[in-house]
Scaffold this motif. Structure first.
Motif, short mmCIF file in Angstrom:
data_model
loop_
_atom_site.label_atom_id
_atom_site.label_comp_id
_atom_site.label_asym_id
_atom_site.label_seq_id
_atom_site.Cartn_x
_atom_site.Cartn_y
_atom_site.Cartn_z
N GLU A 121 -12.46 3.06 -4.69
CA GLU A 121 -12.56 1.61 -4.81
C GLU A 121 -13.06 0.96 -3.54
OE1 GLU A 121 -8.62 0.59 -5.95
OE2 GLU A 121 -8.91 1.10 -8.08
N GLN A 122 -12.72 1.55 -2.38
CA GLN A 122 -13.14 1.02 -1.09
C GLN A 122 -14.53 1.50 -0.68
OE1 GLN A 122 -11.41 -1.19 1.13
NE2 GLN A 122 -10.29 -1.57 -0.77
N GLU A 130 1.93 1.89 -3.45
CA GLU A 130 0.80 2.20 -4.32
C GLU A 130 0.36 3.66 -4.17
OE1 GLU A 130 -3.94 1.11 -4.43
OE2 GLU A 130 -2.52 -0.48 -3.94
N ILE A 131 0.38 4.17 -2.94
CA ILE A 131 -0.18 5.50 -2.68
C ILE A 131 0.91 6.56 -2.58
CG2 ILE A 131 -1.61 6.85 -1.11
CD1 ILE A 131 -3.09 4.61 -2.63
N ILE A 166 0.82 -1.21 0.00
CA ILE A 166 0.00 0.00 0.00
C ILE A 166 0.86 1.26 0.00
CG2 ILE A 166 -0.26 0.18 2.51
CD1 ILE A 166 -2.94 0.86 -0.19
N HIS A 196 -8.02 4.93 -4.58
CA HIS A 196 -8.13 3.89 -3.55
C HIS A 196 -9.41 4.07 -2.73
CE1 HIS A 196 -7.12 1.30 -0.13
NE2 HIS A 196 -7.50 2.31 0.62
#
Length: 287
Positions: free
Chosen positions: A58-59, A39-40, A36, A55
Motif C-alpha cells: 500500500e505504501q 495493525e501489524i 500501527i 502495508h
C-alpha cells in the motif's frame, strides 16, 4: 512502485515485541502512525507477515530491508532468525540485514557468516546501543568477511534517546580508519550523522566513493537545513532512502517529500531505490 519509481526502504524494524525494552514500544507509538502496532503485530507480539506485506504494498515499497539488533544495554534483542518467517512470506519484498555485537558474538566472523548464508543483504552495526566503536579491532574480522562476500556495512551514525545509549560512538570519525583499511567496503551511514555530525557524514560521503548517507529518521523537508554547508544536488547522489519504520507515519509520504526537494529529476530515482539496488546484495524489486 511509487509514482513510477522503484522504492526501497533500507531501514525497517519488525521485531518480536516481547524481546524488546519497553522504551522501543514507546518510541514506535510516539513516532509511528497511530494503531500501527495493532495493525501489524498480533496480540502475542509477533508480526503478521501478510499484514506487513500488505502495508508495504500500500505504501509503494518494492523492497524493505529488515533490521535486527543485539543491544541488551539499550533496546533489547531484535534477533536475526525472527526475521526469517517474514522473508519466507515474500522473499522478493523482504530482505534481512545481519547484526553482530562484539560483546556478544564470538567468534564474530562465524556469526556474521551464518547470517549471510541465511540471506542477509548487509551487515548493520549499532555502536551507540551496542557499546562499542566502529573502529574497534574486534570488528575487523567481520569487515574482512564483508569485503570477501561483497556485502555492505551499515553503521548507526546518529544520536539515540534510548536509555543505555552511548551517543559518542555515533561519531562518523570512527569510520575514517575503517574506510582506509577496507577501501573496497561499501559503508552506509544510517541516520546521516543525525544530531551533531551532519557535516562529518556529508564530508565522508562526498569525499569517498564507497560512503553513502541513509536518510532514516531525518524529516525530508529539513535535509537542506541539515546539510546546508554542502551542495544538496551533489550530495543527494549519495543518498539512500530509509525510514526507521515503524517510527515514521508513512513511507510514501516521506518518499514524496524527498522527491519534492530541490534536487535534479534524474537523482530522485537514485535516492528512492537506484542507489540501494547498487549497494546492497541481491535485491530484486521485479517491477
Amino acid at each position: 512502485m511509487l509514482d513510477g519509481h522503484v522504492l526501497v526502504d533500507a531501514h525497517v524494524h519488525v521485531p518480536l515485541l516481547d524481546t524488546l525494552a519497553p522504551a522501543w514500544v514507546d518510541w514506535a507509538r510516539q513516532f509511528g502512525r497511530p494503531g500501527i502496532l495493532e495493525e501489524i503485530w498480533r496480540p502475542d507480539g509477533t508480526p503478521d507477515p501478510a499484514a506487513l506485506d500488505r502495508h508495504m504494498a500500500e505504501q509503494g515499497v518494492d523492497v524493505a530491508l529488515l533490521f535486527c539488533e543485539y543491544s541488551p544495554k539499550a533496546t533489547g534483542y531484535q534477533r536475526f532468525d525472527d526475521l526469517l518467517p517474514l522473508v519466507e512470506h515474500n522473499p522478493r519484498r523482504f530482505r534481512p540485514v545481519a547484526n553482530v555485537n562484539p560483546h556478544l558474538h564470538h567468534p564474530i566472523a562465524a556469526e556474521l557468516t551464518r547470517q549471510l548464508d541465511l540471506g542477509a543483504a548487509a551487515l548493520k552495526i549499532h555502536p551507540v546501543h551496542g557499546g562499542f566503536r566502529a573502529d574497534d579491532a574486534m570488528m575487523y574480522p567481520a569487515y574482512a568477511v564483508l569485503v570477501e562476500r561483497g556485502v555492505p556495512l551499515v553503521v548507526h551514525s546518529g544520536t539515540s534517546t534510548f536509555p543505555g545509549s552511548t551517543n559518542a560512538y555515533a561519531d562518523p570519525v570512527y569510520l575514517d580508519a575503517v574506510v582506509r583499511d577496507f577501501p573496497d567496503l561499501q559503508v552506509v551511514l544510517a541516520h546521516g550523522g543525525r544530531g551533531w555530525w551532519y557535516d562529518a557524514a556529508a564530508f565522508l560521503a562526498v569525499s569517498r566513493p564507497n560512503v553513502w548517507i541513509e536518510l532514516s529518521g531525518l524529516p525530508p523537508r529539513r535535509l537542506p537545513e541539515y546539510y546546508g554547508r554542502f551542495d544538496l544536488a551533489r550530495l543527494a547522489r549519495k543518498f539512500i532512502y530509509g525510514t526507521d519504520w515503524p517510527g515514521v507515519p508513512g513511507q510514501a509520504a516521506n518518499a514524496r517529500a524527498i522527491a519534492a526537494l530541490d534536487i535534479p529529476a534524474d537523482v530522485v530515482p537514485l535516492v528512492l531505490g537506484g542507489n540501494a539496488l547498487r549497494v546492497y546484495r541481491g535485491l530484486d524489486p521485479a517491477v
